[in-house]
Write a protein that holds these residues in place. Structure first.
Motif, mmCIF file in Angstrom:
data_model
loop_
_atom_site.group_PDB
_atom_site.id
_atom_site.type_symbol
_atom_site.label_atom_id
_atom_site.label_comp_id
_atom_site.label_asym_id
_atom_site.label_seq_id
_atom_site.Cartn_x
_atom_site.Cartn_y
_atom_site.Cartn_z
ATOM 1 N N ILE B 113 45.444 62.867 77.750
ATOM 2 C CA ILE B 113 44.632 63.320 79.024
ATOM 3 C C ILE B 113 45.268 62.524 80.200
ATOM 4 O O ILE B 113 44.817 61.387 80.306
ATOM 5 N N SER B 115 44.176 62.108 83.299
ATOM 6 C CA SER B 115 43.211 61.573 84.147
ATOM 7 C C SER B 115 42.582 60.459 83.471
ATOM 8 O O SER B 115 41.735 60.103 84.022
ATOM 9 N N LEU B 116 42.518 60.179 82.086
ATOM 10 C CA LEU B 116 42.028 59.180 81.735
ATOM 11 C C LEU B 116 42.939 57.870 81.275
ATOM 12 O O LEU B 116 44.081 58.378 80.790
ATOM 13 N N THR B 117 42.546 56.785 81.274
ATOM 14 C CA THR B 117 43.311 55.444 80.731
ATOM 15 C C THR B 117 43.465 55.566 79.269
ATOM 16 O O THR B 117 42.873 56.443 78.594
ATOM 17 N N PHE B 151 46.974 54.592 82.716
ATOM 18 C CA PHE B 151 46.994 55.890 82.541
ATOM 19 C C PHE B 151 48.473 56.247 82.049
ATOM 20 O O PHE B 151 49.466 55.356 82.192
#
Lengths: 253, 249
Positions: B113, B115-117, B151
Motif C-alpha cells: 500500500i 501510503s503506508l510505510t 514508504f
C-alpha cells in the motif's frame, strides 16, 4: 500495535490528505448539491403551502361548469346534489378591450361578481381600490397583471365592446383571484398580459349586457370532504345537458 | 545439482508431518464455449518446513496449483487435504479464515500500500492476526531493520519485495506461497530476496513453495517439482542444496 490509530484509518487519512484538493472539491460539490436540494425542497414546500393557503382563504372552487344559459332556479337542483357544499352562479363572457394608444387588438374575459360584496367562491384579492358599489353600472375591477401591462390604476377609464356595443367603463379596483393565477388567452400557450385582460363587473349590469337576466352561463362549486368528485361531475353534466352544458371541469383538470 | 527422479519424498523429510496432501486434482476453466484444462490429475504431498520449487513453462498449471493450495481457487475435482481437512470443500468464509491464519502469499508485483510505510504495511496484517510476530522483528528478519519507516516509493524493487515477504510471514503462516517472487528483479536483487525466503524457511520452519521459470533457483530447493501441460512431469529431491548467494543465472 505501533499506534493507537488503526493502520487502515491512517491509510484513509493519508490518502485523503494526498487527495485533499479533489476531496475538498468533491465535498464542496456534494455540499452544494445537498444545499440546493434542501433549498429547492424548502422552496417547493413553501410554494405549495402558500398556494394551498391562498386557495383556502379565497375559497377556490373545486368544480367549474361552463354552459350556454340556464335559469337561476337550476342552481337549486345542483345545490341538492349529494357531495356539493357551496355553489355560485355567474356570468362569464368574452369581450374586446380598447385602450387609447395601444393599437393591437386586446381580448379579455369578464366575470360577474355580486352587485354588493364579495363572491361566495373564487373571492377577489384586492391590491388597490375597492369593490363595486351597488347600482353603479360602469364599474369594473381589472387584474393586476393587465393593469401593470398598461399602467392602469383605479379612476382610469377604458372602452370595451360587449356584444357589439361600445361601452366606457371605470376602473375602481385592481386585484386577482385564485381562478386566474395563470392568465392565458384562449388558444394561447404563454401569458400575454398586454393583449389579454381579466375583469370583474357587477352581476346586474353584466347580465343585462349579455342578455342573461335571471340566468347564468357559468357555475363554480366546492365539494364536501367525503364527496366523490366524479359522481358529482356526472350528476351535474346530466342536469345541465339540456342547458348546453359542455361538461364540468374539476380543479385538477 | 545432484538429484534423483522420483515421486517419493526426500527420505530426510520422511519423518516430517505432511502439510498438504493433494489427491488427483483437476481444474477446468470455462472460457465461453471453450474448456481449458489447467490441471490434469495432480498427486502431491508437501512436508513441514521444506522448500519446494515449482518449475514449468507458462501455462503448465503452476499458478493454478499454487492458487488452489492457497485457497484462492478450488479444484474442479480431487482433494486438497491441509492437515486433516479438505480445503476443496470449504465455503468462502472458511476459506477466508484459512488464508488469513495459515497461508502467506508473495507475488511478482509486491502489492504494497503506497501510503503506508514498510512497518505499517506489515502492521496491517499483524493487527488482524492471532499470534503475530512483531512487525519490527519481521522486517529485521528480511534485513530491512533500517528501512522500516520508508514508504514503498522510497524503496528499491528488492526492498519492496522483502517488505512483501515480511508482511506475508508476520502472521506466522504454516505455508508461504510465492508466485515468481524474483520475476521483476535483477539477479543481484533477486538473490537478496531469495536469501530472505531461505532465512524465513530456515529460521521459522515455514513450508515454502516458490513458482519460477528460473531453473537456477531450483538449486536452493529441497525438492523441485516440474509441471508440464497440467501434470507433474518429475519430482527431484535435491541432495546438494546451494545457498542463494551461490546461484547464478
Amino acid at each position: 500495535m505501533v499506534t493507537a490509530m488503526r493502520t487502515l484509518d491512517r491509510k484513509l487519512w493519508r490518502d485523503l490528505w494526498k487527495l485533499r484538493g479533489q476531496s475538498i472539491a468533491i465535498t464542496a460539490v456534494m455540499a452544494s448539491g445537498v444545499t440546493c436540494f434542501l433549498m429547492f425542497m424548502s422552496t417547493m414546500d413553501s410554494l405549495l403551502l402558500s398556494r394551498d393557503l391562498y386557495y383556502t382563504e379565497y375559497r377556490f372552487a373545486d368544480i367549474f361548469v361552463p354552459i350556454k344559459r340556464a335559469p337561476e332556479a337550476v342552481a337549486r337542483r345542483l345545490a341538492a346534489i349529494d357531495g356539493v357544499d357551496k355553489i355560485d352562479t355567474r356570468v362569464v363572457a368574452p369581450l374586446t378591450i380598447d385602450i387609447e394608444g395601444f393599437h393591437e387588438p386586446i381580448i379579455g374575459t369578464i366575470t360577474s361578481i355580486p352587485d354588493n360584496g364579495e363572491p361566495l367562491l373564487n373571492r377577489l384579492y384586492l391590491r388597490a381600490g375597492r369593490l363595486i358599489e351597488a347600482g353603479r353600472n360602469d364599474e369594473i375591477i381589472i387584474s393586476e397583471s393587465f393593469a401593470r401591462a398598461h399602467k392602469l390604476k383605479p379612476g382610469d377609464t377604458l372602452h370595451v365592446i360587449i356584444k357589439g356595443k361600445r361601452e366606457q367603463l371605470r376602473i375602481v379596483g385592481i386585484g386577482g383571484s385564485p381562478e386566474y393565477v395563470h392568465q392565458v388567452r384562449p388558444g394561447g400557450v404563454f401569458p400575454d398580459y398586454e393583449r389579454y385582460g381579466i375583469m370583474w363587473m357587477g352581476r346586474t349590469p353584466l347580465s343585462r349586457a349579455y342578455d342573461m337576466d335571471g340566468a347564468f352561463n357559468h357555475i363554480v362549486l366546492t365539494l364536501t370532504r367525503d364527496a366523490n368528485e366524479q359522481d358529482v361531475v356526472d350528476q351535474i353534466d346530466e342536469i345541465l345537458k339540456r342547458y348546453g352544458g359542455i361538461g364540468a371541469i374539476a380543479r385538477k383538470d | 545439482m545432484a538429484s534423483t527422479e522420483t515421486t517419493i519424498p526426500d527420505p530426510t523429510k520422511s519423518q516430517s508431518a505432511v502439510v498438504f496432501h493433494i489427491g488427483n486434482i483437476t481444474k477446468i476453466y470455462q472460457m465461453g464455449e471453450v474448456q481449458v484444462q489447467a490441471l490434469r490429475g495432480i498427486d502431491l504431498e508437501l512436508y513441514e518446513g521444506e522448500f519446494v520449487v515449482l518449475l514449468g513453462p507458462s501455462g503448465s498449471g503452476k499458478s493454478t496449483l499454487l492458487n488452489i493450495m492457497g485457497g484462492l481457487d478450488v479444484p474442479t475435482s480431487g482433494t486438497v487435504r491441509y492437515g486433516d481437512k479438505d480445503i476443496s470443500t470449504f465455503n468462502e468464509s472458511v476459506l477466508t479464515n484459512y488464508r488469513r491464519e495459515h497461508v502467506g502469499f508473495v507475488f511478482q508485483f509486491y502489492n504494497l500500500i503506497p501510503s503506508l510505510t514498510a512497518r505499517e504495511n506489515v502492521v496491517l496484517v499483524t493487527e488482524i492476526s492471532r499470534d503475530p510476530l512483531a512487525p519490527e522483528e519481521t522486517l529485521k528478519l528480511v534485513n530491512l531493520g533500517d528501512r522500516m519507516d520508508h514508504f514503498p516509493a522510497q524503496l528499491s524493487g528488492g526492498e519492496q519485495q522483502r517488505v512483501a515477504i515480511a508482511r506475508a510471514i508476520a502472521k506466522r503462516p504454516r505455508v508461504l506461497l510465492c508466485d515468481e517472487p524474483t520475476g521483476a528483479l535483477d539477479i543481484k536483487t533477486g538473490i537478496i530476496v531469495l536469501e530472505a525466503l531461505a532465512k524465513v524457511n530456515r529460521e521459522l520452519g515455514t513450508t515454502t513453495v516458490v513458482i519460477t521459470h528460473n531453473v537456477a533457483i531450483a538449486e536452493m530447493a529441497d525438492r523441485v517439482i516440474r509441471l508440464s501441460d497440467g501434470k507433474i512431469s518429475s519430482v527431484e529431491v535435491n541432495t546438494d542444496k546451494k545457498s542463494p548467494a551461490e546461484l547464478v543465472w
